[in-house]
Design an enzyme around this catalytic site. Structure first.
Site, mmCIF file in Angstrom:
data_model
loop_
_atom_site.group_PDB
_atom_site.id
_atom_site.type_symbol
_atom_site.label_atom_id
_atom_site.label_comp_id
_atom_site.label_asym_id
_atom_site.label_seq_id
_atom_site.Cartn_x
_atom_site.Cartn_y
_atom_site.Cartn_z
ATOM 1 N N HIS A 128 0.840 -1.201 0.000
ATOM 2 C CA HIS A 128 0.000 0.000 0.000
ATOM 3 C C HIS A 128 0.875 1.250 0.000
ATOM 4 C CE1 HIS A 128 -3.249 2.468 2.340
ATOM 5 N NE2 HIS A 128 -3.233 2.766 1.069
ATOM 6 N N GLU A 140 2.857 0.656 3.407
ATOM 7 C CA GLU A 140 2.231 -0.241 4.382
ATOM 8 C C GLU A 140 2.182 -1.625 3.717
ATOM 9 O OE1 GLU A 140 -1.923 0.693 5.222
ATOM 10 O OE2 GLU A 140 -1.617 0.342 7.346
HETATM 11 N N1 LIG Z 1 -6.279 7.673 -4.368
HETATM 12 C C1 LIG Z 1 -5.471 7.528 -3.320
HETATM 13 O O1 LIG Z 1 -5.065 8.501 -2.672
HETATM 14 C C2 LIG Z 1 -4.996 6.134 -2.941
HETATM 15 C C3 LIG Z 1 -3.986 6.009 -1.974
HETATM 16 C C4 LIG Z 1 -3.505 4.727 -1.658
HETATM 17 C C5 LIG Z 1 -4.054 3.620 -2.281
HETATM 18 N N2 LIG Z 1 -5.059 3.778 -3.211
HETATM 19 C C6 LIG Z 1 -5.588 2.565 -3.838
HETATM 20 O O2 LIG Z 1 -5.011 2.441 -5.129
HETATM 21 C C7 LIG Z 1 -5.954 1.836 -6.038
HETATM 22 C C8 LIG Z 1 -6.200 2.778 -7.200
HETATM 23 O O3 LIG Z 1 -6.660 4.013 -6.713
HETATM 24 P P1 LIG Z 1 -6.826 5.284 -7.681
HETATM 25 O O4 LIG Z 1 -7.257 6.422 -6.817
HETATM 26 O O5 LIG Z 1 -5.631 5.411 -8.554
HETATM 27 O O6 LIG Z 1 -8.085 4.757 -8.552
HETATM 28 P P2 LIG Z 1 -8.686 5.326 -9.916
HETATM 29 O O7 LIG Z 1 -10.081 4.816 -9.934
HETATM 30 O O8 LIG Z 1 -8.407 6.781 -10.051
HETATM 31 O O9 LIG Z 1 -7.808 4.581 -11.047
HETATM 32 C C9 LIG Z 1 -7.908 3.192 -11.252
HETATM 33 C C10 LIG Z 1 -7.410 2.829 -12.635
HETATM 34 O O10 LIG Z 1 -7.633 1.419 -12.781
HETATM 35 C C11 LIG Z 1 -8.016 1.171 -14.105
HETATM 36 N N3 LIG Z 1 -8.697 -0.120 -14.189
HETATM 37 C C12 LIG Z 1 -9.974 -0.432 -13.868
HETATM 38 N N4 LIG Z 1 -10.197 -1.748 -14.106
HETATM 39 C C13 LIG Z 1 -9.036 -2.269 -14.555
HETATM 40 C C14 LIG Z 1 -8.642 -3.585 -14.953
HETATM 41 N N5 LIG Z 1 -9.493 -4.600 -14.923
HETATM 42 N N6 LIG Z 1 -7.370 -3.756 -15.366
HETATM 43 C C15 LIG Z 1 -6.494 -2.727 -15.393
HETATM 44 N N7 LIG Z 1 -6.821 -1.460 -15.032
HETATM 45 C C16 LIG Z 1 -8.076 -1.244 -14.612
HETATM 46 C C17 LIG Z 1 -8.912 2.359 -14.455
HETATM 47 O O11 LIG Z 1 -9.026 2.524 -15.862
HETATM 48 C C18 LIG Z 1 -8.151 3.514 -13.795
HETATM 49 O O12 LIG Z 1 -7.198 4.077 -14.677
HETATM 50 C C19 LIG Z 1 -7.209 1.557 -5.205
HETATM 51 O O13 LIG Z 1 -7.155 0.233 -4.726
HETATM 52 C C20 LIG Z 1 -7.095 2.557 -4.066
HETATM 53 O O14 LIG Z 1 -7.774 2.153 -2.898
HETATM 54 C C21 LIG Z 1 -5.523 5.006 -3.560
#
Ligand SMILES: NC(=O)c1ccc[n+]([C@@H]2O[C@H](COP(=O)([O-])OP(=O)(O)OC[C@H]3O[C@@H](n4cnc5c(N)ncnc54)[C@H](O)[C@@H]3O)[C@@H](O)[C@H]2O)c1
Length: 285
Positions: A128, A140
């Site tokens: 994480h 993490e």
């Molecule tokens: N946003 C934050 O601050 C943050 C911080 C730590 C962890 N996270 C975690 O990171 C992950 C992504 O978060 P985010 O904010 O970047 O999400 P987001 O929704 O902005 O981006 C996700 C991306 O995944 C792609 N996607 C969807 N289905 C897919 C598939 N089957 N194969 C490949 N790509 C696919 C989408 O097209 C998109 O580009 C989540 O699990 C979230 O909990 C987010």
């Protein structure tokens, strides 16, 4: 998050296959990485000739099978949705080589549950990263119920190699980071919802009073209100405790598509080229 993770791995000399099902997201990711590398060059933390090397080692793929067929490590960072993650890990189990470690960047979804979608739960782990990935030091690392200790050790060493500080925790809802952070953000949203104070006041109290670099409402916009909402639901369901239920205002904002920075409006409005923090009209008193 995916672009930030690709950035830090590539900068440390790894070849990264960046996979997204949406090709416009791949273009956007590469543009973001280039802009972030430029920022590092301007700050003097990266040599000019490194940029080309870093960009050349990130190869975009819209086909998962092609992207992972020779991988030693997969870091999944798709949308925070349990069914989607289970589907992706079922596919990864079929497509990635036998010895490949399957990690998830999930903020809150159970690693044990994700691992159960595969036939190699001992090789599934949480990795994480924090947002923005190139800047934030913490990783993490989350042990699922069956994660092999050797896999954890490998990812601890890898995190150090990436210039990060790893913290190993066990797999319970929200792990540590979001179990503590999300109730605070939700409470800030409740304070706004109940009219205790305005957006700027709530954020100023926490910035100046608690020395937080960002107020909780600004941080929620930065993380994405949809992401915050789904993490709170995971905490609520996982602990069976209503104290984690998302504030109705947060739910309304997500339904209305006001997701924070990524949609251009949340508690604040975001206009390209304008760095001033302006509260959304909806919350101006
Ligand atoms: N946003 C934050 O601050 C943050 C911080 C730590 C962890 N996270 C975690 O990171 C992950 C992504 O978060 P985010 O904010 O970047 O999400 P987001 O929704 O902005 O981006 C996700 C991306 O995944 C792609 N996607 C969807 N289905 C897919 C598939 N089957 N194969 C490949 N790509 C696919 C989408 O097209 C998109 O580009 C989540 O699990 C979230 O909990 C987010």
């Amino acid at each position: 998050m995916g672009n930030g993770i690709a950035h830090v791995f590539a900068q440390k000399g790894f070849v990264v296959n960046l996979v997204d099902t949406q090709s416009h997201q791949l273009d956007k990711a590469l543009t973001t990485i280039a802009a972030n590398l430029d920022r590092q060059i301007a700050k003097g933390t990266l040599a000019e000739d490194e940029k080309k090397k870093v960009l050349a080692s990130i190869i975009p793929f819209s086909d998962l099978a092609a992207g992972v067929q020779k991988a030693e490590l997969v870091v999944e960072a798709a949308t925070e949705n349990t069914d989607l993650k289970l589907k992706i890990f079922r596919q990864l189990d079929e497509l990635a080589p036998a010895g490949c470690i399957l990690a998830s960047n999930t903020s809150s979804i159970s690693i044990t549950r994700i691992a159960s979608a595969t036939r190699r739960p001992q090789s599934v782990i949480g990795l994480h990263f924090m947002n923005p990935v190139p800047v934030m030091k913490l990783v993490e690392i989350i042990n699922g119920y069956a994660t092999d200790k050797a896999v954890t050790r490998q990812l601890v060493e890898l995190s150090v190699q990436l210039g990060k500080t790893p913290c190993v925790v066990n797999d319970y809802p929200g792990f540590i980071a979001n179990r503590i952070l999300m109730p605070m953000l939700n409470e800030a949203i409740y304070s706004l919802y109940e009219g205790v104070a305005g957006v700027q006041e709530i954020d100023t109290v926490m910035k100046l009073g608690m020395a937080h670099p960002m107020g909780p409402l600004q941080l929620a916009d930065f993380i994405g209100l949809d992401v915050c909402h789904s993490i709170l639901r995971v905490l609520q369901d996982g602990f069976g405790n209503p104290k984690y239920a998302p504030c109705p205002l947060l739910t309304n904002m997500v339904v209305a598509g006001r997701l924070g920075i990524k949609s251009g409006e949340g508690f604040y409005v975001y206009t390209p080229g304008n760095k001033d923090l302006v509260a959304s009209k909806r919350f101006q008193q």
